[in-house]
Design a protein around this motif. Structure first.
Motif, PDB file in Angstrom:
ATOM      1  N   MET A   1     -91.529 -78.704  25.489  1.00 45.63           N
ATOM      2  CA  MET A   1     -90.106 -78.922  25.372  1.00 45.63           C
ATOM      3  C   MET A   1     -89.466 -77.784  24.594  1.00 45.63           C
ATOM      4  SD  MET A   1     -89.114 -81.532  27.013  1.00 45.63           S
ATOM      5  CE  MET A   1     -87.670 -82.306  26.329  1.00 45.63           C
TER       6      MET A   1
ATOM      7  N   ARG B   1     -75.618 -83.634  23.187  1.00 45.20           N
ATOM      8  CA  ARG B   1     -76.979 -83.348  23.637  1.00 45.20           C
ATOM      9  C   ARG B   1     -76.967 -83.395  25.160  1.00 45.20           C
ATOM     10  NH1 ARG B   1     -79.421 -87.396  21.174  1.00 45.20           N
ATOM     11  NH2 ARG B   1     -79.934 -88.524  23.074  1.00 45.20           N
TER      12      ARG B   1
ATOM     13  N   THR C   1     -77.256 -79.411  21.988  1.00 42.19           N
ATOM     14  CA  THR C   1     -78.705 -79.445  22.086  1.00 42.19           C
ATOM     15  C   THR C   1     -79.101 -79.667  23.541  1.00 42.19           C
ATOM     16  OG1 THR C   1     -78.657 -80.553  19.974  1.00 42.19           O
ATOM     17  CG2 THR C   1     -80.779 -80.500  21.143  1.00 42.19           C
TER      18      THR C   1
ATOM     19  N   GLU D   1     -82.147 -80.336  26.127  1.00 39.10           N
ATOM     20  CA  GLU D   1     -83.562 -80.713  26.250  1.00 39.10           C
ATOM     21  C   GLU D   1     -84.030 -80.378  27.653  1.00 39.10           C
ATOM     22  OE1 GLU D   1     -83.815 -84.817  25.405  1.00 39.10           O
ATOM     23  OE2 GLU D   1     -83.004 -84.613  23.365  1.00 39.10           O
ATOM     24  N   ARG D   2     -85.171 -79.682  27.730  1.00 37.32           N
ATOM     25  CA  ARG D   2     -85.696 -79.314  29.044  1.00 37.32           C
ATOM     26  C   ARG D   2     -87.202 -79.513  29.068  1.00 37.32           C
ATOM     27  NH1 ARG D   2     -83.913 -73.343  30.057  1.00 37.32           N
ATOM     28  NH2 ARG D   2     -85.145 -73.656  31.932  1.00 37.32           N
ATOM     29  N   ASP D   3     -87.758 -79.609  30.250  1.00 45.69           N
ATOM     30  CA  ASP D   3     -89.214 -79.690  30.405  1.00 45.69           C
ATOM     31  C   ASP D   3     -89.657 -78.557  31.314  1.00 45.69           C
ATOM     32  OD1 ASP D   3     -91.818 -80.197  30.741  1.00 45.69           O
ATOM     33  OD2 ASP D   3     -91.590 -82.212  31.606  1.00 45.69           O
TER      34      ASP D   3
ATOM     35  N   ARG E   1     -86.389 -76.181  22.882  1.00 47.67           N
ATOM     36  CA  ARG E   1     -85.108 -76.557  22.300  1.00 47.67           C
ATOM     37  C   ARG E   1     -84.257 -75.312  22.087  1.00 47.67           C
ATOM     38  NH1 ARG E   1     -84.492 -81.556  19.876  1.00 47.67           N
ATOM     39  NH2 ARG E   1     -86.263 -82.911  20.335  1.00 47.67           N
TER      40      ARG E   1
ATOM     41  N   ARG F   1     -79.530 -83.372  28.489  1.00 51.98           N
ATOM     42  CA  ARG F   1     -80.930 -83.391  28.933  1.00 51.98           C
ATOM     43  C   ARG F   1     -80.966 -82.972  30.391  1.00 51.98           C
ATOM     44  NH1 ARG F   1     -85.847 -85.446  27.866  1.00 51.98           N
ATOM     45  NH2 ARG F   1     -87.048 -85.956  29.745  1.00 51.98           N
TER      46      ARG F   1
END
Lengths: 89, 909
Positions: free
Chosen positions: B905, B809, B769, B771-773, B907, B811
């Motif tokens: 965000m 995960r 997984t 996670e990005r912004d 995914r 990030r």
């Protein structure tokens, strides 16, 4: 040690005592040989005795102090680094 | 009857005897014999007796005959000073020794900052002050000769000319002193010959005076009691001493005893041992007492027995003569002669030393440019200077004798001399007890006292109308009533001597004190002042030559010129042996240089010797320059030590770095070994399977198409793997060698990340997984997008491969600060152990992990690091947090304002 320091002042005080002596009359007007009888002043012979007495006292005290204090000035006495070389001068 | 010729013969014999004694003493001293006598307190005490000059011998009786017991004050003062040795003389001797003082002028100038001006002033004053004293000796010898001449003369009274006899005595004394006093040059070392001769003369004069006294008391007066009675009956039988004179004369004599140059010479310069002082403290008063014991009886008897009008100054001679005691008279004459000659010898010796050291030598050295490095023998100059000084001084004494008419009573002349030298007292005492005393104070005090002494004592002594007119005596200078030489400030009625002593000494001290208070000493004065005042606290000589840079040869050359070639060689060889060296030149140790300076000081004076040695050695610790040098030196040392400190710090740092590097190298070496086995393994595994399957394909005929395809695809996969490995290695090599070319293009961070994530996840077996912004990532900048994507791919792949979490995960966050863009990749895995952190970016590093270790060659992160360096940023491992966090740092200078891009965000499964 304190005596050593005080002695000269004692001598000075004693030798300045003659300042208190009354002055004798001058030689003129005094028939020879009668001065001591008529004048209230100090005679020279007495003065001599006193002054030389003090002198002798000082000498004796200094000598006694020398005996008593011995080699007192010894500490801090500088040792001459060149002393053995002096003979060659 | 004694004839003049007989007398002359006896005198010459006596002088010859003295010469022999002096010569023998010097020989003994040279060989090192006879120290028990030469350095004994007895000889020291006897040599002090040069205080008792012809003035004592003849003049005291005359004084007593005129003024009664007043004469005794002249001996009370010195007795007190000797008894008070603990207070004053001990200090003086200690200072003299520590500072290598050669004369009173040297002492005063040395105390007030080694001022040569002051030395010249003191020397001049001493010469002027002592001149009457020498005249006194001439006069007394002349007078004593005249007694014999008169007694010898026929009845018609054809008395020989006294003036010419005074001249002959002066010439004789001058010759005597030149021969005697400048026989050797060394003043700083003891004058054994002179001292012994003086001691012998002291015995002669004491014996002579005692003999006359005993003869008078027991031979003429008939015992002590009769004598005392006769004293009381005489004209001086009453105590008639003026109190002020009594006190003033005692103080004056005490002052003069310390300040007279010749007394200073024997008391301080010639002192061998401080302990002698204490013995002399009672022995010398004893000597003085014996000397003055019979004075009054002789005076009184003389007054009684001799015809009126006889000169009382000569009772000591004329009494035995009148009684027909020729032998005693001869002895008495010798006693007087001894007193005069010993005084003249030592006084002129002391004065000529002062004159040559403080006046002639500085001028000579200044005129002859080049100072100590000039050529030629300086000794001749010094000896010549000294001889000329002796002639000058005796000549002055003779002139004074002629000028004053030779008529004054001996005592009056002696007191004038005392008054002159006593002017040194304030400067001397102030110098050794008061640190605040300054050169300006000393100079002005001395000048004041001396001017007053000249005006009130010396000039009036020539009589009215000679030096000062009668008008000045009566009305004062320029008619000013308060400037009368014998009634200053209008105070009349004082005894002239008391008047002069009180005014000159008190104003001298006052001016000295006041000027000292209002002026400031320079650094050398402060230093010397401290050394003088505190001499008893640290009695070691504080000066020492600090440098051993002096060349022995140079010192030798200089010493030869001053000491003479032979003496210098003897001295140097002695020291060379003492230091245990084989050659003739000793090492220039501080001890040696100090001894050499002492040796030279005897020849040319302390100040000059110091200056000459300083020129060669280059600095002891006493002049301002030397102080500055010392200060410089310590500053240099400070600097040097701080440099040392810095260097040692550097060394420590370097050592730490070396240790770290070594550690790293060791690890790298281990890694390399590991890698080599790893790479061999890596290469061999696919190679093995490629070989095996290709063999199968080649050798097995009956293979199904399916198997063939399978085997061929295995070979293909393995070949791909090999290619990838080799590609990686090649890539890294290119990057490391800087041969890479960047394809710079404008792009946004988000696009690069998109590309990287997509590529990394293609074909991935494990779910990750991410996670990005996107809002954060909307940064445009100039970079090589492919290379940057390679870094990102590597990081995402790593996370995919190595994250041990059950639900892996990653990030990816972005931050901007301080001109950098940070992209942080944080996973939720186990993180990297601290000991491994330093190694993750090294080549061939494969951390022991659970999971599919061995998949890569361990080159990915190394390649990432190289790429980031090329792109102007860097990549590192961030501490803290749970999982592994890599930070990719990019220079933001190429960043642009974010484009408008809306997103939330994202995914990616």
């Amino acid at each position: 040690m304190d005596a050593l320091r005080v002695l000269p002042f004692l001598g000075l005080a004693l030798w300045m005592v003659p300042l208190l002596w009354p002055l004798g009359p001058g030689p003129e007007g005094l028939p020879p040989g009668t001065g001591a009888d008529t004048a209230p002043g100090m005679t020279t012979a007495d003065a001599l005795r006193y002054i030389f007495g003090v002198w002798l006292l000082l000498i004796l005290s200094a000598a006694v102090l020398w005996r008593r204090t011995g080699d007192l000035p010894g500490p801090g006495e500088p040792v001459d680094p060149a002393a053995p070389a002096e003979g060659g001068g | 009857m004694v004839s003049l010729n007989q007398l002359v013969i006896v005198c010459l014999t006596y002088v010859a005897g003295l010469f022999i004694v002096a010569f023998a003493a010097e020989r003994a001293a040279l060989r090192g014999h006879g120290d028990w006598l030469l350095r004994s307190p007895l000889v020291y005490t006897l040599s002090l007796s040069i205080y008792c000059t012809a003035w004592t011998f003849y003049g005291a009786v005359g004084y007593a005959a005129r003024s009664g017991l007043e004469y005794v004050t002249i001996y009370l003062g010195p007795s007190l000073i000797m008894v008070a040795w603990w207070w004053l003389l001990r200090r003086l001797v200690r200072i003299g020794r520590a500072q290598r003082v050669t004369s009173i002028a040297d002492l005063i100038s040395s105390r007030f900052g080694k001022s040569n001006l002051l030395a010249i002033v003191v020397t001049t004053m001493a010469v002027i002050g002592v001149t009457p004293y020498i005249a006194l000796q001439l006069q007394s010898v002349t007078l004593s000769l005249s007694i014999f001449a008169v007694s010898e003369a026929p009845a018609d009274g054809a008395v020989p000319d006294l003036g010419s006899s005074a001249l002959w005595v002066a010439v004789g004394l001058a010759l005597f002193t030149v021969l005697f006093g400048t026989r050797n040059l060394n003043v700083n070392e003891r004058h054994h010959g002179v001292v012994i001769a003086v001691a012998v003369e002291a015995v002669v004069k004491l014996v002579a005076l005692l003999a006359v006294g005993i003869f008078v008391v027991w031979g003429l007066a008939g015992g002590i009691e009769n004598t005392l009675a006769r004293i009381d009956a005489s004209d001086i039988g009453q105590w008639r001493v003026d109190g002020s004179r009594w006190a003033a004369l005692t103080i004056l004599a005490a002052a003069a005893f310390v300040c007279l140059p010749r007394m200073f010479q024997v008391m301080v310069v010639e002192n061998d041992d401080e302990r002698h002082l204490q013995i002399a403290s009672w022995a010398f008063p004893l000597y003085l007492m014996l000397m003055s014991l019979f004075v009054v009886p002789i005076a009184v008897t003389g007054l009684d027995l001799l015809p009126p009008g006889s000169n009382p100054d000569l009772f000591v001679l004329s009494l035995p003569l009148s009684e027909g005691q020729n032998g005693l008279a001869m002895l008495s004459f010798l006693g007087g002669f001894s007193s005069a000659t010993s005084m003249v010898i030592v006084a002129t010796l002391a004065l000529s030393t002062m004159v040559s050291n403080h006046i002639v030598m500085p001028i000579f050295l200044a005129v002859r440019q080049g100072g100590a490095s000039q050529s030629g023998d300086v000794r001749n100059v010094v000896i010549l200077a000294r001889r000329l000084s002796i002639l000058l001084i005796i000549g002055l004494g003779y002139s004074y004798y002629r000028a004053s008419g030779g008529s004054g009573a001996l005592a009056a002349i002696g007191l004038i001399s005392f008054g002159g030298v006593a002017q040194f007292l304030p400067a001397l005492l102030g110098g050794i007890f008061w640190r605040g005393a300054t050169r300006a104070g000393a100079l002005s005090g001395l000048a004041t006292g001396f001017a007053l002494w000249m005006f009130t004592m010396l000039l009036p002594s020539f009589g009215e109308g000679v030096a000062l007119s009668a008008g000045i005596f009566a009305e004062g200078v320029l008619g000013l009533g308060w400037l009368r030489p014998q009634a200053l400030f209008g105070i009349e009625g004082l005894d002239p001597t008391v008047h002069a002593v009180v005014w000159s000494l008190s104003l001298n001290a006052l001016v000295f004190g006041l000027v000292s208070i209002f002026t400031f000493p320079d650094p050398v004065e402060r230093l010397q002042g401290a050394q003088f005042v505190n001499v008893l606290d640290h009695s070691r000589p504080t000066r020492s030559w600090t440098a051993s840079v002096a060349g022995s040869e140079e010192l030798m050359i200089m010493a030869q010129r001053i000491l003479g070639a032979r003496e210098a060689q003897v001295f140097f060889r002695h020291w060379a042996q003492r230091q245990g060296g084989a050659g003739t030149l000793p090492e220039p140790t501080p001890d040696f240089v100090q001894a050499l300076e002492r040796e030279l000081a005897g020849a040319v004076g302390a100040a000059t010797a110091h200056a000459m040695v300083a020129q060669i050695v280059g600095g002891a610790s006493v002049s301002v320059q030397d102080l500055l040098a010392v200060a410089d030196e310590s500053a240099q040392m400070l600097e040097y030590s701080s440099q040392l400190e810095a260097k040692s710090r550097e060394l420590v740092e370097t050592a730490a770095q070396l240790r770290a590097a070594n550690e790293k190298l060791t690890q790298l070496s281990l890694q390399k070994d590991n890698f080599l086995s790893q790479i061999s393994h890596e290469l061999r595994t696919p190679m093995t399977s490629i070989r095996s399957f290709s063999e199968i394909l080649r050798d097995t005929d009956r293979l199904s198409a399916e198997d063939k395809t399978r085997y061929a695809s295995i070979i293909h996969t393995e070949a791909l793997r090999l290619t990838r490995l080799l590609d990686d290695l090649l890539d890294l090599s290119v990057l490391e060698n800087g041969q890479v070319t960047l394809n710079l293009a404008r792009c946004t961070l988000g696009d690069v990340l998109d590309h990287a994530v997509t590529t990394a996840q293609t074909g991935a077996t494990r779910p990750l997984t991410i996670e990005r912004d996107p809002a954060e990532e909307n940064l445009g900048f100039l970079t090589d997008p492919d290379r940057l994507a390679q870094v990102f791919i590597n990081l995402v792949t790593n996370a995919q491969k190595y994250c041990v979490s059950a639900a892996p995960r990653l990030r990816i966050s972005t931050a901007r600060h301080d001109g950098w863009i940070d992209v942080i990749f944080l996973d939720n895995g186990a993180g990297i152990a601290p000991q491994d952190r330093a190694l993750v970016f090294e080549k061939f590093t494969r951390l022991m992990r659970t999971g599919d270790a061995g998949d890569g060659a361990g080159l990915g992160l190394s390649i990432c690091r190289e790429i980031m360096t090329r792109l102007g940023g860097h990549i590192d491992l961030v501490e803290g947090g749970d999982g592994t966090a890599f930070r990719v740092r990019l220079p933001a200078g190429q960043a642009e304002a974010p484009k408008a891009r809306v997103g939330d965000m994202q995914r990616v499964g």
